[in-house]
Design a protein around this motif. Structure first.
Motif, PDB file in Angstrom:
ATOM      1  N   VAL A  20      10.139 -16.295 -24.783  1.00 43.28           N
ATOM      2  CA  VAL A  20      10.248 -17.736 -24.557  1.00 43.28           C
ATOM      3  C   VAL A  20      10.571 -18.004 -23.095  1.00 43.28           C
ATOM      4  CG1 VAL A  20      11.545 -19.818 -25.149  1.00 43.28           C
ATOM      5  CG2 VAL A  20      10.929 -18.217 -26.935  1.00 43.28           C
ATOM      6  N   ASN A  21      11.492 -17.237 -22.522  1.00 39.14           N
ATOM      7  CA  ASN A  21      11.832 -17.397 -21.104  1.00 39.14           C
ATOM      8  C   ASN A  21      10.627 -17.143 -20.206  1.00 39.14           C
ATOM      9  OD1 ASN A  21      14.509 -18.076 -21.499  1.00 39.14           O
ATOM     10  ND2 ASN A  21      15.232 -15.982 -21.337  1.00 39.14           N
ATOM     11  N   ARG A  22       9.885 -16.097 -20.492  1.00 46.62           N
ATOM     12  CA  ARG A  22       8.724 -15.749 -19.682  1.00 46.62           C
ATOM     13  C   ARG A  22       7.619 -16.813 -19.816  1.00 46.62           C
ATOM     14  NH1 ARG A  22       8.058 -10.888 -21.424  1.00 46.62           N
ATOM     15  NH2 ARG A  22       6.686 -11.459 -23.129  1.00 46.62           N
ATOM     16  N   LEU A  23       7.386 -17.283 -21.021  1.00 43.11           N
ATOM     17  CA  LEU A  23       6.313 -18.241 -21.269  1.00 43.11           C
ATOM     18  C   LEU A  23       6.606 -19.602 -20.652  1.00 43.11           C
ATOM     19  CD1 LEU A  23       3.636 -18.743 -22.761  1.00 43.11           C
ATOM     20  CD2 LEU A  23       4.992 -19.478 -24.708  1.00 43.11           C
ATOM     21  N   TYR A  24       7.850 -20.069 -20.778  1.00 38.67           N
ATOM     22  CA  TYR A  24       8.199 -21.406 -20.323  1.00 38.67           C
ATOM     23  C   TYR A  24       8.985 -21.446 -19.027  1.00 38.67           C
ATOM     24  CZ  TYR A  24       6.518 -22.903 -24.834  1.00 38.67           C
ATOM     25  OH  TYR A  24       5.726 -23.139 -25.915  1.00 38.67           O
ATOM     26  N   PRO A  38      19.852 -12.308 -39.290  1.00 35.41           N
ATOM     27  CA  PRO A  38      21.019 -11.585 -38.762  1.00 35.41           C
ATOM     28  C   PRO A  38      20.670 -10.198 -38.237  1.00 35.41           C
ATOM     29  CG  PRO A  38      21.025 -11.531 -41.144  1.00 35.41           C
ATOM     30  CD  PRO A  38      19.868 -12.411 -40.737  1.00 35.41           C
ATOM     31  N   TYR A  39      19.405  -9.826 -38.304  1.00 36.75           N
ATOM     32  CA  TYR A  39      18.981  -8.501 -37.860  1.00 36.75           C
ATOM     33  C   TYR A  39      17.711  -8.641 -37.019  1.00 36.75           C
ATOM     34  CZ  TYR A  39      16.079  -9.439 -41.904  1.00 36.75           C
ATOM     35  OH  TYR A  39      15.245 -10.031 -42.804  1.00 36.75           O
ATOM     36  N   PRO A  40      17.423  -7.686 -36.159  1.00 38.68           N
ATOM     37  CA  PRO A  40      16.220  -7.762 -35.320  1.00 38.68           C
ATOM     38  C   PRO A  40      14.928  -7.621 -36.133  1.00 38.68           C
ATOM     39  CG  PRO A  40      17.766  -6.131 -34.464  1.00 38.68           C
ATOM     40  CD  PRO A  40      18.262  -6.556 -35.805  1.00 38.68           C
ATOM     41  N   ALA A  41      13.859  -8.163 -35.584  1.00 33.00           N
ATOM     42  CA  ALA A  41      12.533  -8.050 -36.178  1.00 33.00           C
ATOM     43  C   ALA A  41      11.536  -7.822 -35.042  1.00 33.00           C
ATOM     44  CB  ALA A  41      12.191  -9.313 -36.954  1.00 33.00           C
ATOM     45  N   VAL A  42      10.321  -7.513 -35.382  1.00 32.86           N
ATOM     46  CA  VAL A  42       9.294  -7.276 -34.369  1.00 32.86           C
ATOM     47  C   VAL A  42       8.840  -8.619 -33.804  1.00 32.86           C
ATOM     48  CG1 VAL A  42       6.990  -6.365 -33.927  1.00 32.86           C
ATOM     49  CG2 VAL A  42       8.518  -5.171 -35.482  1.00 32.86           C
ATOM     50  N   CYS A  43       8.930  -8.758 -32.495  1.00 36.60           N
ATOM     51  CA  CYS A  43       8.508  -9.977 -31.806  1.00 36.60           C
ATOM     52  C   CYS A  43       6.985  -9.966 -31.692  1.00 36.60           C
ATOM     53  CB  CYS A  43       9.137 -10.039 -30.414  1.00 36.60           C
ATOM     54  SG  CYS A  43       8.512 -11.377 -29.402  1.00 36.60           S
ATOM     55  N   PRO A  44       6.315 -11.072 -32.027  1.00 34.71           N
ATOM     56  CA  PRO A  44       4.853 -11.096 -31.915  1.00 34.71           C
ATOM     57  C   PRO A  44       4.355 -11.115 -30.471  1.00 34.71           C
ATOM     58  CG  PRO A  44       5.662 -13.235 -32.561  1.00 34.71           C
ATOM     59  CD  PRO A  44       6.839 -12.311 -32.578  1.00 34.71           C
ATOM     60  N   GLY A  45       5.211 -11.486 -29.523  1.00 33.70           N
ATOM     61  CA  GLY A  45       4.803 -11.543 -28.123  1.00 33.70           C
ATOM     62  C   GLY A  45       4.848 -10.205 -27.420  1.00 33.70           C
ATOM     63  N   CYS A  46       5.978  -9.514 -27.514  1.00 32.56           N
ATOM     64  CA  CYS A  46       6.149  -8.247 -26.790  1.00 32.56           C
ATOM     65  C   CYS A  46       6.076  -7.026 -27.700  1.00 32.56           C
ATOM     66  CB  CYS A  46       7.467  -8.261 -26.030  1.00 32.56           C
ATOM     67  SG  CYS A  46       8.922  -8.452 -27.067  1.00 32.56           S
ATOM     68  N   ARG A  47       6.005  -7.235 -29.018  1.00 38.33           N
ATOM     69  CA  ARG A  47       5.890  -6.155 -30.011  1.00 38.33           C
ATOM     70  C   ARG A  47       7.074  -5.198 -29.995  1.00 38.33           C
ATOM     71  NH1 ARG A  47       2.192  -8.948 -32.185  1.00 38.33           N
ATOM     72  NH2 ARG A  47       0.056  -8.784 -31.485  1.00 38.33           N
ATOM     73  N   GLU A  48       8.260  -5.708 -29.667  1.00 37.40           N
ATOM     74  CA  GLU A  48       9.476  -4.897 -29.673  1.00 37.40           C
ATOM     75  C   GLU A  48      10.441  -5.449 -30.713  1.00 37.40           C
ATOM     76  OE1 GLU A  48      11.274  -4.431 -25.845  1.00 37.40           O
ATOM     77  OE2 GLU A  48       9.342  -4.180 -24.850  1.00 37.40           O
ATOM     78  N   MET A  49      11.376  -4.615 -31.154  1.00 38.62           N
ATOM     79  CA  MET A  49      12.396  -5.048 -32.108  1.00 38.62           C
ATOM     80  C   MET A  49      13.463  -5.836 -31.363  1.00 38.62           C
ATOM     81  SD  MET A  49      11.712  -4.095 -35.195  1.00 38.62           S
ATOM     82  CE  MET A  49      13.200  -3.944 -36.123  1.00 38.62           C
TER      83      MET A  49
END
Length: 72
Positions: A20-24, A38-49
């Protein structure tokens, strides 16, 4: 103004704070965001947890109003 709908329109679903910071170009802090899980998930933008942003607190919302980024 950045909203969850705009993020979903770009990435297909909500993403991590760094994307979000990079995009905007906002520079949101951890305390400026609301996280839905409450737990990490795979981000669709950077594909990291990472923790996924689902909304903004008042300070983050105000930052998104006054900062114009790439897709605002």
């Amino acid at each position: 103004m950045v909203t969850g709908r705009k993020i979903i329109k770009v990435y297909g679903r909500v993403s991590c704070r760094q994307c979000v910071n990079r995009l905007y170009g906002i520079h949101l802090l951890h305390t400026d965001c609301r996280y839905g899980m409450p737990y990490p998930a795979v981000c669709p933008g950077c594909r990291e947890m990472k923790n996924i942003v689902t909304g903004f607190r008042l300070r983050g919302y105000l930052k998104s109003i006054f900062k114009r980024g790439k897709y605002t």
